[in-house]
Design a protein around this motif. Structure first.
Motif, short mmCIF file in Angstrom:
data_model
loop_
_atom_site.label_atom_id
_atom_site.label_comp_id
_atom_site.label_asym_id
_atom_site.label_seq_id
_atom_site.Cartn_x
_atom_site.Cartn_y
_atom_site.Cartn_z
N ARG A 189 2.05 9.98 -4.76
CA ARG A 189 2.77 11.19 -4.36
C ARG A 189 3.63 11.71 -5.51
N LYS A 190 4.31 10.81 -6.19
CA LYS A 190 5.14 11.21 -7.33
C LYS A 190 4.30 11.81 -8.45
N ALA A 191 3.14 11.23 -8.69
CA ALA A 191 2.24 11.77 -9.73
C ALA A 191 1.78 13.17 -9.35
N LEU A 192 1.43 13.38 -8.08
CA LEU A 192 1.03 14.71 -7.62
C LEU A 192 2.17 15.71 -7.77
N GLU A 193 3.37 15.28 -7.41
CA GLU A 193 4.54 16.13 -7.51
C GLU A 193 4.80 16.52 -8.97
N THR A 194 4.67 15.56 -9.87
CA THR A 194 4.87 15.83 -11.29
C THR A 194 3.83 16.82 -11.81
N MET A 195 2.57 16.63 -11.40
CA MET A 195 1.51 17.56 -11.83
C MET A 195 1.78 18.97 -11.30
N GLU A 196 2.21 19.06 -10.06
CA GLU A 196 2.50 20.37 -9.46
C GLU A 196 3.66 21.05 -10.18
N LEU A 197 4.71 20.29 -10.48
CA LEU A 197 5.86 20.86 -11.19
C LEU A 197 5.45 21.34 -12.59
N GLU A 198 4.61 20.55 -13.25
CA GLU A 198 4.14 20.94 -14.58
C GLU A 198 3.37 22.27 -14.50
N GLN A 199 2.50 22.39 -13.51
CA GLN A 199 1.73 23.63 -13.36
C GLN A 199 2.64 24.81 -13.07
N ARG A 200 3.66 24.63 -12.25
CA ARG A 200 4.61 25.71 -11.94
C ARG A 200 5.37 26.13 -13.20
N ILE A 201 5.81 25.16 -13.98
CA ILE A 201 6.55 25.47 -15.21
C ILE A 201 5.67 26.24 -16.18
N LEU A 233 0.82 -1.21 0.00
CA LEU A 233 0.00 0.00 0.00
C LEU A 233 0.86 1.27 0.00
N SER A 234 1.96 1.23 0.75
CA SER A 234 2.84 2.39 0.79
C SER A 234 3.48 2.64 -0.58
N SER A 235 3.79 1.59 -1.29
CA SER A 235 4.34 1.74 -2.64
C SER A 235 3.32 2.41 -3.56
N VAL A 236 2.07 2.01 -3.43
CA VAL A 236 1.01 2.62 -4.24
C VAL A 236 0.89 4.10 -3.89
N LEU A 237 0.92 4.41 -2.60
CA LEU A 237 0.83 5.81 -2.18
C LEU A 237 2.05 6.62 -2.64
N GLU A 238 3.22 6.00 -2.65
CA GLU A 238 4.41 6.70 -3.12
C GLU A 238 4.29 7.03 -4.60
N GLN A 239 3.73 6.13 -5.38
CA GLN A 239 3.49 6.42 -6.79
C GLN A 239 2.49 7.57 -6.95
#
Length: 150
Positions: free
Chosen positions: A127-139, A119-125
């Motif tokens: 989190r990474k997807a959220l981080e990628t979306m946030e970085l894309e929006q900032r760029i 479950l933690s691995s799924v949550l980490e994925q």
């Protein structure tokens, strides 16, 4: 030396007995003679063997009982896990809160450490997807700000 291509079933072989180009040999799933003989012998006595093992299990032989149960109820590799109070994972804070709930579920014995790891691995994925979306929006915001007339 006598050529090996002298048997009755030598189609697709050269004079040295090797398969020619494009000939893969036996078709997929073909069994050799020893396997076929063993299967034939085994199939003849399966019912007798199963009945004997079941009789031994009924008589209290724990090894026989385990054999029977392993065939009837094999070990589950995974199971469905219900964690109804898991918070939303739409934000990084939500992912962190979900990780905390998983830790608590392990501590109380609701799930195993292995299940928690999955479950933690799924949550980490997530989190990474959220981080990628946030970085894309900032760029995108930075590029738009850079191209705006001043």
């Amino acid at each position: 030396m006598m050529p090996r291509k002298s048997g009755s079933n030598t189609d697709g072989r050269d004079n040295r007995g090797r398969f020619t180009a494009g000939n893969q040999g036996k078709p997929k799933g073909a069994k050799n003679r020893a396997s076929l003989v063993a299967l034939e012998l085994f199939e003849g006595g399966v019912q007798d063997i199963a009945a004997a093992v079941i009789d031994q299990a009924r008589a209290g032989d724990l090894t026989a009982a385990r054999i029977v149960l392993d065939k009837v109820l094999p070990n589950a590799k995974e199971r469905a896990i219900a964690l109804p109070d898991l918070p939303s994972t739409d934000t990084a804070a939500g992912v962190s809160n979900a990780q905390q709930k998983i830790l608590e579920a392990v501590a109380t014995g609701v799930i195993t450490p292995g299940e928690a790891s999955t479950l933690s691995s799924v949550l980490e994925q997530r989190r990474k997807a959220l981080e990628t979306m946030e970085l894309e929006q900032r760029i995108i915001a930075l590029e738009e700000a850079r191209h705006e007339p001043t």
